[in-house]
Structures are given as structure tokens and as C-alpha cells.
Design a protein around this motif. Structure first.
Motif, PDB file in Angstrom:
ATOM      1  N   VAL A 120       0.847  -1.167  -0.111  1.00 37.95           N
ATOM      2  CA  VAL A 120       0.123  -0.070   0.149  1.00 37.95           C
ATOM      3  C   VAL A 120       0.959   1.012   0.137  1.00 37.95           C
ATOM      4  O   VAL A 120       1.964   1.260   0.453  1.00 37.95           O
ATOM      5  N   SER A 121       0.177   2.172  -0.672  1.00 43.34           N
ATOM      6  CA  SER A 121       1.163   3.418  -0.733  1.00 43.34           C
ATOM      7  C   SER A 121       0.616   4.446   0.481  1.00 43.34           C
ATOM      8  O   SER A 121      -0.492   4.616   0.870  1.00 43.34           O
ATOM      9  N   THR A 122       1.618   4.796   1.252  1.00 44.97           N
ATOM     10  CA  THR A 122       1.143   5.536   2.454  1.00 44.97           C
ATOM     11  C   THR A 122       0.920   6.942   2.150  1.00 44.97           C
ATOM     12  O   THR A 122       0.973   7.498   1.154  1.00 44.97           O
ATOM     13  N   ARG A 123       0.335   7.773   3.406  1.00 42.11           N
ATOM     14  CA  ARG A 123      -0.104   9.149   3.208  1.00 42.11           C
ATOM     15  C   ARG A 123       1.160  10.011   2.815  1.00 42.11           C
ATOM     16  O   ARG A 123       0.855  10.811   1.990  1.00 42.11           O
ATOM     17  N   THR A 124       2.196   9.569   3.140  1.00 43.91           N
ATOM     18  CA  THR A 124       3.478  10.649   2.835  1.00 43.91           C
ATOM     19  C   THR A 124       4.231  10.009   1.706  1.00 43.91           C
ATOM     20  O   THR A 124       5.228  10.576   1.310  1.00 43.91           O
ATOM     21  N   GLY A 125       3.633   9.049   0.982  1.00 34.99           N
ATOM     22  CA  GLY A 125       4.175   8.530  -0.498  1.00 34.99           C
ATOM     23  C   GLY A 125       5.167   7.344  -0.587  1.00 34.99           C
ATOM     24  O   GLY A 125       5.576   6.858  -1.381  1.00 34.99           O
ATOM     25  N   GLU A 126       5.543   6.622   0.683  1.00 39.41           N
ATOM     26  CA  GLU A 126       6.280   5.677   0.681  1.00 39.41           C
ATOM     27  C   GLU A 126       5.215   4.262   0.356  1.00 39.41           C
ATOM     28  O   GLU A 126       4.245   4.589   0.411  1.00 39.41           O
ATOM     29  N   THR A 127       6.005   3.270  -0.082  1.00 37.13           N
ATOM     30  CA  THR A 127       5.302   2.024  -0.252  1.00 37.13           C
ATOM     31  C   THR A 127       5.776   0.916   0.815  1.00 37.13           C
ATOM     32  O   THR A 127       6.961   0.868   1.049  1.00 37.13           O
ATOM     33  N   ILE A 128       4.587   0.570   1.293  1.00 37.36           N
ATOM     34  CA  ILE A 128       5.214  -0.500   2.325  1.00 37.36           C
ATOM     35  C   ILE A 128       4.272  -1.925   2.262  1.00 37.36           C
ATOM     36  O   ILE A 128       3.424  -1.779   1.465  1.00 37.36           O
ATOM     37  N   ASP A 129       4.939  -3.016   2.678  1.00 37.43           N
ATOM     38  CA  ASP A 129       4.123  -4.134   2.664  1.00 37.43           C
ATOM     39  C   ASP A 129       2.789  -4.238   3.412  1.00 37.43           C
ATOM     40  O   ASP A 129       2.805  -3.757   4.570  1.00 37.43           O
ATOM     41  N   LEU A 130       1.837  -4.851   2.854  1.00 37.17           N
ATOM     42  CA  LEU A 130       0.525  -4.970   3.646  1.00 37.17           C
ATOM     43  C   LEU A 130       0.025  -6.275   3.506  1.00 37.17           C
ATOM     44  O   LEU A 130      -0.873  -6.378   2.464  1.00 37.17           O
ATOM     45  N   PRO A 131       0.496  -7.419   3.917  1.00 35.58           N
ATOM     46  CA  PRO A 131      -0.135  -8.684   3.403  1.00 35.58           C
ATOM     47  C   PRO A 131      -1.669  -8.969   4.039  1.00 35.58           C
ATOM     48  O   PRO A 131      -1.763  -9.796   4.832  1.00 35.58           O
ATOM     49  N   ALA A 132      -2.395  -8.435   3.320  1.00 37.83           N
ATOM     50  CA  ALA A 132      -3.862  -8.616   3.480  1.00 37.83           C
ATOM     51  C   ALA A 132      -4.575  -9.639   2.594  1.00 37.83           C
ATOM     52  O   ALA A 132      -4.128  -9.570   1.462  1.00 37.83           O
ATOM     53  N   ARG A 133      -5.452 -10.532   3.277  1.00 37.76           N
ATOM     54  CA  ARG A 133      -6.090 -11.505   2.504  1.00 37.76           C
ATOM     55  C   ARG A 133      -7.754 -11.077   2.419  1.00 37.76           C
ATOM     56  O   ARG A 133      -8.356 -11.513   1.670  1.00 37.76           O
ATOM     57  N   THR A 134      -7.654  -9.861   2.989  1.00 39.33           N
ATOM     58  CA  THR A 134      -9.391  -9.313   2.895  1.00 39.33           C
ATOM     59  C   THR A 134      -9.226  -7.920   2.929  1.00 39.33           C
ATOM     60  O   THR A 134      -8.322  -7.074   3.415  1.00 39.33           O
ATOM     61  N   ILE A 135      -9.986  -7.149   2.350  1.00 42.69           N
ATOM     62  CA  ILE A 135     -10.175  -5.822   1.976  1.00 42.69           C
ATOM     63  C   ILE A 135     -11.332  -5.369   2.590  1.00 42.69           C
ATOM     64  O   ILE A 135     -12.554  -5.983   2.020  1.00 42.69           O
ATOM     65  N   CYS A 136     -11.380  -4.096   3.450  1.00 41.22           N
ATOM     66  CA  CYS A 136     -12.754  -3.630   3.923  1.00 41.22           C
ATOM     67  C   CYS A 136     -13.333  -2.690   3.086  1.00 41.22           C
ATOM     68  O   CYS A 136     -12.478  -1.656   2.657  1.00 41.22           O
ATOM     69  N   LEU A 137     -14.338  -2.818   2.930  1.00 39.89           N
ATOM     70  CA  LEU A 137     -15.426  -1.585   2.123  1.00 39.89           C
ATOM     71  C   LEU A 137     -16.322  -1.130   3.191  1.00 39.89           C
ATOM     72  O   LEU A 137     -17.459  -1.540   3.464  1.00 39.89           O
ATOM     73  N   HIS A 138     -15.894   0.110   3.867  1.00 42.66           N
ATOM     74  CA  HIS A 138     -16.995   0.461   4.690  1.00 42.66           C
ATOM     75  C   HIS A 138     -18.236   0.850   4.238  1.00 42.66           C
ATOM     76  O   HIS A 138     -18.183   1.727   3.256  1.00 42.66           O
ATOM     77  N   GLY A 139     -19.227   0.572   5.025  1.00 40.82           N
ATOM     78  CA  GLY A 139     -20.599   0.832   4.541  1.00 40.82           C
ATOM     79  C   GLY A 139     -21.121   2.098   4.932  1.00 40.82           C
ATOM     80  O   GLY A 139     -21.999   2.689   4.282  1.00 40.82           O
ATOM     81  N   ASP A 140     -20.301   2.964   5.854  1.00 41.48           N
ATOM     82  CA  ASP A 140     -20.895   4.239   6.317  1.00 41.48           C
ATOM     83  C   ASP A 140     -19.916   5.333   5.823  1.00 41.48           C
ATOM     84  O   ASP A 140     -20.188   6.416   5.781  1.00 41.48           O
ATOM     85  N   THR A 141     -19.047   5.028   4.661  1.00 45.50           N
ATOM     86  CA  THR A 141     -18.245   6.100   4.045  1.00 45.50           C
ATOM     87  C   THR A 141     -19.158   6.727   2.918  1.00 45.50           C
ATOM     88  O   THR A 141     -19.868   6.122   2.284  1.00 45.50           O
TER      89      THR A 141
END
Length: 253
Positions: free
Chosen positions: A206-227
Motif C-alpha cells: 500500500v502507498s502511505t499518506r506520505t508517499g512511501e510504499t510498504i508491505d501489507l499482507p492482507a487477505r481481505t479488504i474492507c469496504l466501509h458501509g458508512d463512508t
């Protein structure tokens, strides 16, 4: 072999008929859902309606307990003893579990909400309390932040863990979610949310707020229903993942 990602939604959080209609629409897209069970949002009627809608669509159901903070929507950290926190979380999970049993189904996972989720990422005591409640509730799977105290505590107790990324939230270089008090904490456009979801699913980064790229070993992605714009974003994210050959399913840990 096709890559697979689980899409999940936090639901049962918005009131009234409009809230239930949005929940049903989100349930047509995701493979798992986490239902608010009274701590930050949700009541008997919303839990019954959401469980019924999820079960009818074959979407796996999870509990979404939080600090007991309805006024602040569970977004404010609370200082509680482990005993009091465990009692509150257990009460929330039991309320939802009773409804699933009446429906002839069960809870497939537990995912903490809001400030509890964020605190469990770095606080060993809170993480262990959540794991204890998961075990005592006979729930086999925890969903939470990758590379966190919660993941470590789950592994030590033999609880399956599914690392999660967020399509609509900014990340810090530490891997933590950007606090909602900061500008840019919530990604506001479909393009931003699509780009982040595809990056997490395809590259485990994932790209961070400040522009770096970091590892994020996610198997599921949340889609917020209240956004704001949640449904349109969820549909666009699903289509974008399919377009790059990523299959959506309720993956195992």
C-alpha cells in the motif's frame, strides 16, 4: 492460478430503512460481513435484519464488537480493565450469536471495531483480551491488522487470523491507519479507493499518506458501509479487481 481476495463490509451501523437498504446492497458485493452488535451501533432489529439478509445471500457473518461507546461511534480509545472489556465484548458477541443460531447459522469470524481495532494493533493486553473472547465465543477466525499484536496473540493461542487492508483509509509508514483527526485520513474518490484496493490485492502493498510504499499482507479488504459514496465505490472496486483477474471469495487464512 487466479489470485483471490475476500471483500468484507462493516454493516448494521446506519439507522433505519435507508441503513438496511445500504446493507443489502453491500451484501450483494462482499463475501464476508461484520455486523455491529450494540457497542458502537446496532440493536436487536438491525442485527436480525442484517443476519437475515447476509444469510440469504450466502455471505459469511462475523461479529463486530467495540468499546461500549455509542455516543462516539466506538472511535475513542477507552481505559477499561481486561475483565470489564472482556465482559462488554462477550455481551455484544452473545447478542449477535443468539440471532444467528435462531437463523440456523453461526458466526464465522470476529473483527473489532474502530478504536478497539487500532488499540489491539499495538496493545498486547487488549489484543489478548480480544483473542480470549474469540476463543470463549467458539469463533474460529479473527480479522484484523497484519503484522500486529492482535495477529501475534491469535497465533500464540492457535486462532486463525485473516489480515485486513482498507480501500478507503490512508496508511502511515508504520502500517497504522492514519488517525481520522488528520486531513486525508479517508480516501474520498473512487479512483483513490480503486487504486488502493488493487494495489493491496495484487501486490500485498500500500502507498502511505506520505508517499512511501510498504508491505501489507492482507487477505481481505474492507469496504466501509458508512463512508460517503460507499456503494458506488464498492461496485467500482469489484469491477476493477475482476478486470485485473482477481477473484472475490471468502478466502481461508
Amino acid at each position: 492460478m487466479k489470485k483471490t481476495i475476500c471483500l468484507n463490509a462493516d454493516i448494521g451501523e446506519l439507522p433505519g430503512a435507508n441503513g438496511r437498504a445500504l446493507d443489502r446492497a453491500m451484501l450483494d458485493i462482499v463475501s464476508r460481513c461484520s455486523i455491529a452488535s450494540g457497542g458502537h451501533a446496532g440493536d436487536q432489529a438491525s442485527m436480525v435484519a442484517t443476519v437475515k439478509a447476509a444469510d440469504a445471500r450466502g455471505v459469511l457473518i462475523g461479529a463486530h464488537p467495540s468499546y461500549p461507546d455509542r455516543e462516539g461511534f466506538g472511535r475513542k480509545p477507552m481505559i477499561m480493565s481486561r475483565e470489564d472489556l472482556a465482559a462488554s465484548l462477550s455481551q455484544q458477541v452473545r447478542a449477535l450469536a443468539a440471532i444467528t443460531r435462531e437463523r440456523g447459522t453461526s458466526l464465522s469470524h470476529l473483527k473489532p471495531h474502530g478504536a478497539l481495532y487500532n488499540t489491539a494493533a499495538h496493545d498486547e493486553g487488549v489484543a489478548r483480551t480480544i483473542v480470549d473472547v474469540t476463543i470463549q465465543s467458539r469463533i474460529a477466525l479473527l480479522i484484523g491488522p497484519p503484522n500486529s499484536c492482535l495477529e501475534v496473540a491469535a497465533a500464540e493461542e492457535g486462532v486463525d487470523f485473516l489480515g485486513e487492508g482498507f480501500a478507503d483509509r490512508a496508511y502511515e509508514v508504520s502500517g497504522a491507519l492514519t488517525p481520522r483527526s488528520m486531513t486525508g485520513a479517508v480516501l474520498e474518490t473512487d479512483a483513490e479507493r480503486i487504486r488502493q484496493a488493487v494495489q493491496i490485492a495484487a501486490a500485498g502493498q500500500v502507498s502511505t499518506r506520505t508517499g512511501e510504499t510498504i508491505d501489507l499482507p492482507a487477505r481481505t479488504i474492507c469496504l466501509h458501509g458508512d463512508t460517503p459514496g460507499a456503494l458506488a465505490s464498492a461496485l467500482a472496486i469489484r469491477d476493477a479487481l475482476n478486470a485485473v483477474g482477481i477473484q472475490i471469495a471468502a478466502v481461508d487464512p
